[in-house]
Design a protein around this motif. Structure first.
Motif, mmCIF file in Angstrom:
data_model
loop_
_atom_site.group_PDB
_atom_site.id
_atom_site.type_symbol
_atom_site.label_atom_id
_atom_site.label_comp_id
_atom_site.label_asym_id
_atom_site.label_seq_id
_atom_site.Cartn_x
_atom_site.Cartn_y
_atom_site.Cartn_z
ATOM 1 N N PRO A 1 0.823 -1.216 0.000
ATOM 2 C CA PRO A 1 0.000 0.000 0.000
ATOM 3 C C PRO A 1 0.851 1.258 0.000
ATOM 4 C CG PRO A 1 -0.080 -1.103 2.137
ATOM 5 C CD PRO A 1 0.605 -2.036 1.203
ATOM 6 N N ALA B 1 -5.247 0.405 5.345
ATOM 7 C CA ALA B 1 -6.462 0.022 6.057
ATOM 8 C C ALA B 1 -7.391 -0.786 5.159
ATOM 9 C CB ALA B 1 -7.172 1.268 6.585
ATOM 10 N N GLU B 2 -7.486 -0.382 3.909
ATOM 11 C CA GLU B 2 -8.348 -1.111 2.969
ATOM 12 C C GLU B 2 -7.842 -2.521 2.733
ATOM 13 O OE1 GLU B 2 -8.495 1.248 -0.544
ATOM 14 O OE2 GLU B 2 -9.583 2.903 0.403
ATOM 15 N N VAL B 3 -6.533 -2.660 2.596
ATOM 16 C CA VAL B 3 -5.943 -3.982 2.375
ATOM 17 C C VAL B 3 -6.229 -4.904 3.554
ATOM 18 C CG1 VAL B 3 -3.735 -5.220 2.287
ATOM 19 C CG2 VAL B 3 -4.128 -3.273 0.772
ATOM 20 N N ARG C 1 -8.648 -4.599 5.853
ATOM 21 C CA ARG C 1 -10.087 -4.887 5.948
ATOM 22 C C ARG C 1 -10.512 -5.946 4.942
ATOM 23 N NH1 ARG C 1 -10.703 0.800 7.030
ATOM 24 N NH2 ARG C 1 -10.960 1.199 4.778
ATOM 25 N N ALA C 2 -9.897 -5.911 3.756
ATOM 26 C CA ALA C 2 -10.297 -6.833 2.683
ATOM 27 C C ALA C 2 -9.624 -8.194 2.778
ATOM 28 C CB ALA C 2 -9.972 -6.200 1.326
ATOM 29 N N GLY D 1 -8.732 -3.328 10.544
ATOM 30 C CA GLY D 1 -8.658 -2.265 9.542
ATOM 31 C C GLY D 1 -8.932 -0.887 10.098
ATOM 32 N N ARG D 2 -8.899 -0.734 11.397
ATOM 33 C CA ARG D 2 -9.124 0.573 12.014
ATOM 34 C C ARG D 2 -7.816 1.339 12.132
ATOM 35 N NH1 ARG D 2 -12.047 -1.905 17.273
ATOM 36 N NH2 ARG D 2 -10.095 -3.085 17.120
ATOM 37 N N ASN E 1 -4.531 4.983 4.150
ATOM 38 C CA ASN E 1 -5.879 4.569 3.753
ATOM 39 C C ASN E 1 -5.844 3.267 2.969
ATOM 40 O OD1 ASN E 1 -7.147 6.753 4.972
ATOM 41 N ND2 ASN E 1 -7.023 8.038 3.134
ATOM 42 N N GLU E 2 -4.882 3.148 2.057
ATOM 43 C CA GLU E 2 -4.752 1.908 1.309
ATOM 44 C C GLU E 2 -4.389 0.745 2.231
ATOM 45 O OE1 GLU E 2 -2.176 2.030 -2.040
ATOM 46 O OE2 GLU E 2 -3.282 3.635 -3.054
#
Length: 376
Positions: free
Chosen positions: A3, A10-12, A14-15, A131-132, A7-8
């Protein structure tokens, strides 16, 4: 996965549908092997704030340590905790990152005087296993409120969250340094000499013993260093000879990086004990310990052992010898097969293990961040 920003990251996370092997520069391959997709922080690089006058620095977790050291040196400053470069010892490549240094608590010889990584980490930002995005601390030493997640993240090996940014207190580079070196002391006599030096008023910044040499470092203004070195040699360490300036710095770089074991066969253990117990431990281990390096005045012992010994790289014998002393041992270097079979980190007492599990469940409820790296 690499990432490019928080933000990226966190997205990684979470996914993620399975385990993630969190990696900074990849220079510290320590712990039980993690079977998961590599999540690199290398894209989270760059200095976002540097105030030389306030001696504070904020950088992305993936920022190379070498880059930070160059930037700080231009202002006559440095990282106080003297982070080690263990690529030679561990046989790894790449470049160490500041996030990796904080996550592994990589404090060098100066810890006995200046403190550890966690003592100079003012604040952190990280993404937990849900992912927080979390943050704690600030840019000045007094701005620490609530839970001290800064110290919790230091030494967590990426099992509680993935660091995205760190704020650090830095220090000035001293004008010069001198190391007093004594030859031929036994480990017990070396620890006694180091203890005497550390108990003196001469502000010792390094005390180590290896290959029959006992090394005591003094740093500061040139006149002060010269006076303290003379007084220490005359009053505390008779027969010790001075090694000065660049030669002294080179000597301590080797101690910091445990270069004496680089390229040598065998497993390597990192053991923390009460300084006076270090020689006792080595004596109790007998021929199991091929070589020993004593740092932090004897409180940190590096051991090189036969990896095939007793089928566990000597783990049972080392931890049995440690039991009455109250120390702990970490298997820093061994094959992946050995690290998968042997508890790499010191097994925790049941109450502490329960607290550790509770923390991991809180910050990584799905158990996806470096699962198993530090044990159950």
């Amino acid at each position: 996965m690499t990432p490019r920003n928080e933000n990226e990251l966190a997205e990684v996370i979470r996914a993620a549908s399975g385990p993630l092997r969190v990696q900074g520069g990849g220079t510290r391959d320590v712990g039980a092997p993690v079977d998961g997709e590599v999540l690199s922080t290398a894209g989270l690089s760059g200095v976002t704030l540097y105030e030389p006058g306030a001696m504070t620095l904020v950088a992305g977790a993936g920022t190379p340590v070498a880059e930070l050291e160059m930037l700080l040196a231009e202002e006559g400053q440095r990282l106080a905790f003297e982070p080690s470069d263990l690529r030679g010892l561990l046989g790894t490549s790449g470049g160490s990152t500041i996030g990796g240094v904080v996550a592994t608590g990589a404090s060098g010889p100066r810890r006995i005087q200046a403190g550890a990584v966690r003592d100079f980490c003012l604040g952190v930002r990280f993404v937990d296993g849900a992912g927080r995005v979390l943050k704690n601390g600030g840019r000045v030493m007094k701005n620490v409120t609530g839970y001290d997640l800064v110290k919790l993240m230091a030494g967590s090996w990426g099992t509680l969250g993935v660091l995205s940014e760190v704020s650090l207190k830095v220090m000035a580079i001293p004008e010069t340094e001198t190391t007093l070196v004594g030859e031929g002391l036994s480990p017990a006599d070396a620890v006694a000499a180091m203890s005497a030096a550390l108990g003196s008023p001469f502000d010792i910044t390094g005390a180590a013993h290896l290959e029959g040499k006992t090394c005591i470092r003094i740093e500061g203004l040139e006149a002060s260093v010269a006076y303290r070195a003379r007084a220490l040699a005359d009053d505390v360490l008779p027969g010790f000879q001075p090694v000065e300036a660049t030669a002294s710095a080179a000597l301590w770089a080797g101690i910091r990086d445990v270069r004496v074991f680089a390229g040598a066969d065998g497993a390597v253990w990192r053991v923390s004990v009460k300084p006076t117990d270090g020689p006792k431990l080595v004596h109790a281990l007998g021929d199991l310990a091929h070589e020993a390096v004593f740092d932090w005045g004897g409180g940190l012992v590096w051991l090189r052992v036969d990896e095939t010994r007793d089928g566990d790289a000597g783990a049972t014998a080392i931890r049995a010898a440690l039991a009455p002393l109250g120390g702990h041992a970490t298997l820093m270097r061994a094959t992946a097969q050995t690290r998968a079979r042997v508890p790499v980190f010191q097994p925790e007492p049941a109450p502490v293990a329960a607290l550790s599990r509770g923390l991991r469940n809180k910050f990584d409820p799905r158990g996806i961040l470096n699962p198993g790296l530090m044990g159950a």
